[in-house]
Design a protein around this motif. Structure first.
Motif, mmCIF file in Angstrom:
data_model
loop_
_atom_site.group_PDB
_atom_site.id
_atom_site.type_symbol
_atom_site.label_atom_id
_atom_site.label_comp_id
_atom_site.label_asym_id
_atom_site.label_seq_id
_atom_site.Cartn_x
_atom_site.Cartn_y
_atom_site.Cartn_z
ATOM 1 N N SER A 63 -21.019 9.606 -24.910
ATOM 2 C CA SER A 63 -20.340 8.567 -25.272
ATOM 3 C C SER A 63 -18.689 9.902 -25.874
ATOM 4 O O SER A 63 -17.696 9.943 -25.515
ATOM 5 N N GLY A 64 -19.186 11.018 -25.842
ATOM 6 C CA GLY A 64 -17.634 12.529 -26.372
ATOM 7 C C GLY A 64 -17.728 12.330 -27.733
ATOM 8 O O GLY A 64 -16.761 13.071 -28.573
ATOM 9 N N SER A 65 -18.691 11.442 -28.646
ATOM 10 C CA SER A 65 -18.422 11.174 -30.058
ATOM 11 C C SER A 65 -18.729 12.523 -30.682
ATOM 12 O O SER A 65 -18.907 12.553 -32.225
ATOM 13 N N GLY A 66 -19.582 12.836 -29.925
ATOM 14 C CA GLY A 66 -20.465 13.908 -31.483
ATOM 15 C C GLY A 66 -21.232 13.170 -31.496
ATOM 16 O O GLY A 66 -21.799 14.617 -32.542
ATOM 17 N N TRP A 67 -22.461 12.444 -31.729
ATOM 18 C CA TRP A 67 -23.432 11.989 -32.180
ATOM 19 C C TRP A 67 -24.082 11.333 -30.570
ATOM 20 O O TRP A 67 -23.473 10.800 -29.907
ATOM 21 N N PRO A 68 -25.478 11.543 -30.535
ATOM 22 C CA PRO A 68 -26.304 10.551 -29.433
ATOM 23 C C PRO A 68 -26.022 9.834 -29.660
ATOM 24 O O PRO A 68 -25.697 8.871 -30.352
ATOM 25 N N SER A 69 -25.650 9.180 -28.005
ATOM 26 C CA SER A 69 -25.201 7.212 -27.831
ATOM 27 C C SER A 69 -26.150 6.537 -26.893
ATOM 28 O O SER A 69 -26.260 7.382 -25.754
ATOM 29 N N PHE A 70 -26.600 5.244 -27.403
ATOM 30 C CA PHE A 70 -27.374 5.057 -26.293
ATOM 31 C C PHE A 70 -26.597 3.530 -26.247
ATOM 32 O O PHE A 70 -26.043 3.269 -27.014
ATOM 33 N N THR A 71 -27.032 2.891 -24.995
ATOM 34 C CA THR A 71 -26.504 1.312 -24.364
ATOM 35 C C THR A 71 -27.449 0.887 -25.116
ATOM 36 O O THR A 71 -26.818 -1.243 -25.792
ATOM 37 N N LYS A 72 -28.514 0.205 -25.516
ATOM 38 C CA LYS A 72 -29.949 -0.384 -26.225
ATOM 39 C C LYS A 72 -30.710 0.437 -27.159
ATOM 40 O O LYS A 72 -31.016 1.977 -26.946
ATOM 41 N N PRO A 73 -31.115 -0.038 -28.151
ATOM 42 C CA PRO A 73 -32.737 -0.027 -28.248
ATOM 43 C C PRO A 73 -34.462 0.348 -27.769
ATOM 44 O O PRO A 73 -33.648 -0.906 -26.500
ATOM 45 N N VAL A 74 -35.109 0.842 -27.880
ATOM 46 C CA VAL A 74 -36.326 0.717 -26.531
ATOM 47 C C VAL A 74 -36.821 -1.251 -26.652
ATOM 48 O O VAL A 74 -37.383 -1.979 -25.463
#
Length: 136
Positions: A63-74
């Motif tokens: 995402s370029g935010s500096g934190w791991p980014s995900f679209t959804k949880p499992v």
């Protein structure tokens, strides 16, 4: 889902000081400082507090935010969402559904088709590569 309820002393014994600060005190690690932001390995991200599978690498993106980014949880029931009005902002906090550990926040600016960005602290996660999980 069975809840994991530990005393604060037990949490302090189980977690590192950085993990305790984020998971139990809703802290945030500095952007670009976490070890999973740039991780591109195939596997599952688990809650560092209780080892519940929360996010899959297939749903991770930069995402370029500096934190791991995900679209959804499992699975939707693996996380809980809470209104967060700290720091003069209105945000949606994300916590582990089993141990109530603070993970980060979810924002409505993610990629299509879902449009969500789960912005998660690396220190709140443990990663298990697919070869470690036994999954294909």
């Amino acid at each position: 889902m069975e809840q994991l309820n530990l005393s604060e002393a037990e949490w302090r014994q189980r977690l590192t000081p950085a993990q305790y600060h984020v998971l139990r005190e809703a802290g945030t690690e500095r952007a670009f400082s976490g070890h999973y932001d740039g991780n591109k390995a195939d596997g599952v991200y688990r809650c560092a507090g209780c080892q519940l599978d929360l996010f899959d690498s297939d749903d991770k993106y930069d995402s370029g935010s500096g934190w791991p980014s995900f679209t959804k949880p499992v699975e939707p029931d693996r996380i809980s969402e809470h209104r967060d009005t700290a720091h003069g902002m209105i945000r949606t906090e994300v916590r582990c559904a089993r141990c109530d550990g603070h993970q980060g926040h979810v924002f409505p600016d993610g990629p299509p088709p879902i449009g969500l960005r789960y912005c998660i602290n690396s220190v709140a996660l443990d990663f298990r590569g697919r070869e470690q999980t036994g999954e294909d």
